[in-house]
Design a protein around this motif. Structure first.
Motif, PDB file in Angstrom:
ATOM      1  N   ARG A   1       0.783  -0.990  -0.228  1.00 33.82           N
ATOM      2  CA  ARG A   1       0.242  -0.152  -0.110  1.00 33.82           C
ATOM      3  C   ARG A   1       0.714   1.294  -0.379  1.00 33.82           C
ATOM      4  O   ARG A   1       1.314   1.955   0.778  1.00 33.82           O
ATOM      5  CB  ARG A   1      -0.938  -0.157   1.445  1.00 33.82           C
ATOM      6  CG  ARG A   1      -1.805  -1.505   1.156  1.00 33.82           C
ATOM      7  CD  ARG A   1      -3.144  -1.334   2.286  1.00 33.82           C
ATOM      8  NE  ARG A   1      -4.051  -2.084   1.786  1.00 33.82           N
ATOM      9  CZ  ARG A   1      -5.277  -2.321   2.228  1.00 33.82           C
ATOM     10  NH1 ARG A   1      -5.690  -2.032   3.242  1.00 33.82           N
ATOM     11  NH2 ARG A   1      -5.756  -3.366   1.348  1.00 33.82           N
TER      12      ARG A   1
ATOM     13  N   ARG B   1       2.080  -4.971   4.563  1.00 32.04           N
ATOM     14  CA  ARG B   1       1.482  -5.442   5.149  1.00 32.04           C
ATOM     15  C   ARG B   1       1.731  -7.128   4.378  1.00 32.04           C
ATOM     16  O   ARG B   1       0.903  -7.483   3.419  1.00 32.04           O
ATOM     17  CB  ARG B   1       0.297  -5.019   4.708  1.00 32.04           C
ATOM     18  CG  ARG B   1      -0.752  -5.790   5.235  1.00 32.04           C
ATOM     19  CD  ARG B   1      -1.775  -5.362   5.488  1.00 32.04           C
ATOM     20  NE  ARG B   1      -3.918  -6.819   5.999  1.00 32.04           N
ATOM     21  CZ  ARG B   1      -5.043  -6.268   5.018  1.00 32.04           C
ATOM     22  NH1 ARG B   1      -5.272  -4.807   4.618  1.00 32.04           N
ATOM     23  NH2 ARG B   1      -5.637  -6.931   6.037  1.00 32.04           N
TER      24      ARG B   1
ATOM     25  N   ASP C   1      -4.042  -3.207   8.419  1.00 30.88           N
ATOM     26  CA  ASP C   1      -5.110  -3.120   8.048  1.00 30.88           C
ATOM     27  C   ASP C   1      -5.782  -1.562   8.743  1.00 30.88           C
ATOM     28  O   ASP C   1      -5.942  -0.913   7.609  1.00 30.88           O
ATOM     29  CB  ASP C   1      -6.186  -4.108   8.311  1.00 30.88           C
ATOM     30  CG  ASP C   1      -7.972  -3.172   8.171  1.00 30.88           C
ATOM     31  OD1 ASP C   1      -7.805  -3.196   7.168  1.00 30.88           O
ATOM     32  OD2 ASP C   1      -8.617  -3.634   9.259  1.00 30.88           O
TER      33      ASP C   1
ATOM     34  N   ASP D   1      -5.579   2.401   6.830  1.00 34.53           N
ATOM     35  CA  ASP D   1      -6.404   3.595   7.112  1.00 34.53           C
ATOM     36  C   ASP D   1      -6.275   4.794   7.255  1.00 34.53           C
ATOM     37  O   ASP D   1      -6.505   5.852   6.939  1.00 34.53           O
ATOM     38  CB  ASP D   1      -8.510   2.796   7.814  1.00 34.53           C
ATOM     39  CG  ASP D   1      -8.855   2.036   6.275  1.00 34.53           C
ATOM     40  OD1 ASP D   1      -8.635   1.644   5.550  1.00 34.53           O
ATOM     41  OD2 ASP D   1     -10.712   1.394   6.816  1.00 34.53           O
TER      42      ASP D   1
END
Ligand code: IPM
Ligand code: MN
Length: 360
Positions: free
Chosen positions: A110, A136, A252, A256
């Motif tokens: 990401r 991740r 996770d 965000d």
């Protein structure tokens, strides 16, 4: 990273999915085709109808013949899963996590980059400050679905949800992250994000593995943050980070937070990568299916276009990927008014056209 397939078509399975998923993937496909013409890449693309609608009609989520066919592609481009009439968790577990696990996509990559012209909620920070990558782990931790209930529904109920960490699982992720940091060649700093002060078994394994594998990379700074401190620093000093490697659950959560720093779900993209030769990787915008915007030509396709660029990059077409990332930045920097759905100053399809034009 895979080698580019010289002279052979790149086989891409397109799963538009639910809600606005098909609209944003259509723009990503448009950009893939345009950059393919410029860079001499040919594709074999096929649409797969999977997601909430199919599940409601037929009860199928990921039938075996479909899974077996997906395995024959080089990569998957996924729009979004999540349908208002399907209970939460069914499609996420049955499709998204199932694909990640069964295709052994053990890296969730990401990139967190603030594009020019995009607003960040962080005061005083700009594109030079927000530019890091989260690696991740994508196949272990609490995501494995191990656990159960005891005396369910009674006052004495017990619920167990087990976090699994294996040496092989953390080692392959950590090694990939070191290689990625080396290749990125920026600050040469890899930060392990975990919680060794409380998770004294599982994250001790991560810590020891990180130190051991790190010995193979003397030029990379081996850094460590507890996950709670990382959330604080990411907001206060995002410029500190280069590459972060972390567990599935923490990854996770922090991605965000990271996504909002880079302008939100309309912008953030990720890849679920199986780096093994012949591995099938899957690329997706981080946002959900946003059902209320379906069919309105209002949703932001930049994240999906970014996912397509990551697909090219991880399939070995780095020049084409760089070209798409550059075009995205021209469009965010000089055209778009906002990254929010309906406020972009353009429709979904126009943004796709603008990115194609900016490819040069
Ligand atoms: C993500 C999503 C998924 C996850 C959900 C939809 C299962 O939040 O890709 O980050 O938790 O991994
Ligand atoms: Mn998430």
């Amino acid at each position: 990273m895979a080698e580019a397939k010289k002279g052979k078509a790149l086989k891409i399975a397109v799963i538009g999915g639910d809600g606005t998923g098909p609209e944003v993937t259509a723009e990503a496909v448009k950009v893939l085709k345009a950059v393919g013409r410029l860079e001499g890449i040919s594709y074999e693309m096929k649409d797969f109808d999977l997601g909430g609608e199919r599940y409601l009609k037929t009860g199928e989520i990921l039938p075996d013949p479909v899974f077996n066919e997906l395995k024959t592609f080089d990569a998957i481009l996924l729009g979004a899963v999540g349908h208002p009439d399907v209970a939460p968790g069914i499609l996420e577990k049955g499709l998204l996590l199932e694909l990640r696990f069964r295709l052994d996509q053990y890296i969730n990559l990401r990139p967190v980059k603030l594009y020019p012209g995009v607003e960040t909620p962080l005061a005083g920070k700009g594109p030079d400050d927000i530019d890091f990558v989260v690696v991740r782990e994508n196949t272990e931790d609490m995501y494995v679905g191990m656990g159960g209930f005891l005396r369910k529904g009674t006052a004495d109920e017990v619920a167990m949800q087990t976090a699994i960490y294996t040496r092989k699982g953390c080692e392959r992720c950590i090694r990939w992250a070191f290689e990625y940091t080396k290749k990125r060649n920026r600050r040469k700093r890899l930060t392990l994000v975990a919680k060794t002060n409380v998770l004294t078994y599982g994250h001790d394994l991560w810590w020891r593995t990180f130190q051991e594998v790190g010995k193979e990379y003397p030029d990379i700074e081996k850094d460590y943050n507890h996950v709670d401190a990382c959330c604080m620093w990411m907001v206060k000093n995002p410029e500190y980070y280069d590459v972060i490697v972390t567990t599935n659950m923490f990854g996770d959560i922090i991605t965000d937070l990271a996504a909002i720093l880079q302008g939100g779900m309309g912008v953030a993209a990720g890849g679920n990568i199986n780096p093994a030769p012949g591995g099938v990787s899957m690329f997706e915008p981080m946002g959900g299916s946003a059902p209320k915007y379906t069919g309105k030509n209002m949703i932001n396709p930049i994240a999906a276009i970014g996912a397509a660029a990551l697909l090219l990059e991880q399939s070995g077409y780095e020049a084409a990927a760089a070209r798409v990332f550059k075009a995205i930045q021209v469009v965010t920097g000089t055209k778009m008014k906002s990254q929010a759905a309906g406020k972009m100053g353009y429709g979904t399809t126009e943004i796709g056209d603008l990115v194609c034009e900016a490819l040069g």
